[in-house]
Design an enzyme around this catalytic site. Sequence first.
Site, PDB file in Angstrom:
ATOM      1  N   ARG A  42      61.725  72.317  32.845  1.00  0.00           N
ATOM      2  CA  ARG A  42      62.657  71.989  32.632  1.00  0.00           C
ATOM      3  C   ARG A  42      62.585  71.496  31.181  1.00  0.00           C
ATOM      4  NH1 ARG A  42      66.598  73.016  37.255  1.00  0.00           N
ATOM      5  NH2 ARG A  42      65.393  73.525  38.654  1.00  0.00           N
ATOM      6  N   ASP A  74      68.677  68.364  48.107  1.00  0.00           N
ATOM      7  CA  ASP A  74      68.936  68.338  49.497  1.00  0.00           C
ATOM      8  C   ASP A  74      69.450  67.174  50.562  1.00  0.00           C
ATOM      9  OD1 ASP A  74      65.566  67.674  48.543  1.00  0.00           O
ATOM     10  OD2 ASP A  74      66.201  66.640  50.400  1.00  0.00           O
ATOM     11  N   GLY A  92      60.478  65.921  35.897  1.00  0.00           N
ATOM     12  CA  GLY A  92      59.850  65.872  36.688  1.00  0.00           C
ATOM     13  C   GLY A  92      58.988  66.756  36.299  1.00  0.00           C
ATOM     14  N   GLY A 149      65.675  64.225  37.607  1.00  0.00           N
ATOM     15  CA  GLY A 149      65.488  64.330  38.326  1.00  0.00           C
ATOM     16  C   GLY A 149      66.301  64.742  39.720  1.00  0.00           C
ATOM     17  N   SER A 150      65.889  65.492  40.650  1.00  0.00           N
ATOM     18  CA  SER A 150      66.554  65.780  42.020  1.00  0.00           C
ATOM     19  C   SER A 150      66.251  64.839  42.787  1.00  0.00           C
ATOM     20  CB  SER A 150      66.343  67.041  42.096  1.00  0.00           C
ATOM     21  OG  SER A 150      65.030  67.443  42.547  1.00  0.00           O
ATOM     22  N   HIS A 152      46.682  62.367  26.975  1.00  0.00           N
ATOM     23  CA  HIS A 152      47.222  62.812  28.018  1.00  0.00           C
ATOM     24  C   HIS A 152      48.604  63.971  26.932  1.00  0.00           C
ATOM     25  CE1 HIS A 152      45.388  60.733  30.580  1.00  0.00           C
ATOM     26  NE2 HIS A 152      45.170  61.914  31.650  1.00  0.00           N
ATOM     27  N   ARG A 167      47.752  69.846  29.377  1.00  0.00           N
ATOM     28  CA  ARG A 167      47.478  70.206  31.070  1.00  0.00           C
ATOM     29  C   ARG A 167      49.443  70.997  31.496  1.00  0.00           C
ATOM     30  NH1 ARG A 167      44.404  67.139  34.694  1.00  0.00           N
ATOM     31  NH2 ARG A 167      42.729  66.081  33.366  1.00  0.00           N
TER      32      ARG A 167
HETATM   33  N1  HPA Z   1      61.795  63.955  49.338  1.00  0.00           N
HETATM   34  C1  HPA Z   1      61.288  63.730  47.992  1.00  0.00           C
HETATM   35  N2  HPA Z   1      61.319  63.838  47.059  1.00  0.00           N
HETATM   36  C2  HPA Z   1      61.916  64.893  46.610  1.00  0.00           C
HETATM   37  C3  HPA Z   1      63.488  65.204  48.020  1.00  0.00           C
HETATM   38  C4  HPA Z   1      62.744  64.471  49.195  1.00  0.00           C
HETATM   39  O1  HPA Z   1      63.112  64.964  49.806  1.00  0.00           O
HETATM   40  N3  HPA Z   1      64.247  65.913  47.341  1.00  0.00           N
HETATM   41  C5  HPA Z   1      64.204  65.743  46.011  1.00  0.00           C
HETATM   42  N4  HPA Z   1      62.877  64.825  45.707  1.00  0.00           N
END
Ligand code: HPA
Length: 233
Positions: free
Chosen positions: A24, A205, A20, A89-90, A4, A43
């Site tokens: 980015r 979030d 991810g 990541g977030s 990959h 990919r």
């Molecule tokens: N859930 C799963 N993964 C995430 C979220 C979430 O609310 N926010 C950012 N990555």
Amino acid sequence: MSIHIGAKEGDIAETVLFPGDPLRAKFVAESFLENAVCYNEVRGMLGYTGTYHGRRVSVQGSGMGQPSLAIYTTELLRDYGVQQIIRIGSCGAMQKEISLHDLIIAMSASTDSNMNRRRFGGEIDFAPCADFSLLERCVAAARERNLGFRVGNVFSTDAFYQPDPEEWKLHAQYGILAVEMETALLYTIAAGFDARALTVLTVSDSLVTGHALASADRERSFADMATLALSLA
Ligand code: HPA
């Protein structure tokens, strides 16, 4: 070349930043690395190697979720001699005192994924944890930069959309800071290769308030986190 990743031996640095989203990875390479060269387009999972303050570093997209991340993690560690991986990541905050933009440094990761359990024959619940030296250095660098951060357990879920929207409240009760989708398996695979891994996340979030960052704000938070992670390379 691995299945990959279309890089040749030696194309990838010993330290890899691991967002991810492959775009980015492109953003980090173009904004912060010198002489960045793209080594992978297979990919669309872009990967680049360049230098940051004179040190060679790569940045590689992992894709979303543990099955995708596991493919890239395994190939980086097994086929390219990578020694440390820093996921950037977030995440969604699960505790009320955690604000949007805050950084979460994942000391450990719980998961609803079966991938960890299968690895150990279904017999034990391995506890995936961060590399302590990376964790320690990241905390020191975050303090030095006056960034708001928390260190603790995160939840790596296989399902972004949960059938039970209240399930996270039990995890929150046990002190889990935030939810994301990759860290538990990253830490497990890295441990198996005797490699170092750390996850740093920005809070995009909040499950507590329902608030979320707008995309321009996400980019600013991401840039702060990327330079923090690069400083560990
Ligand atoms: N859930 C799963 N993964 C995430 C979220 C979430 O609310 N926010 C950012 N990555």
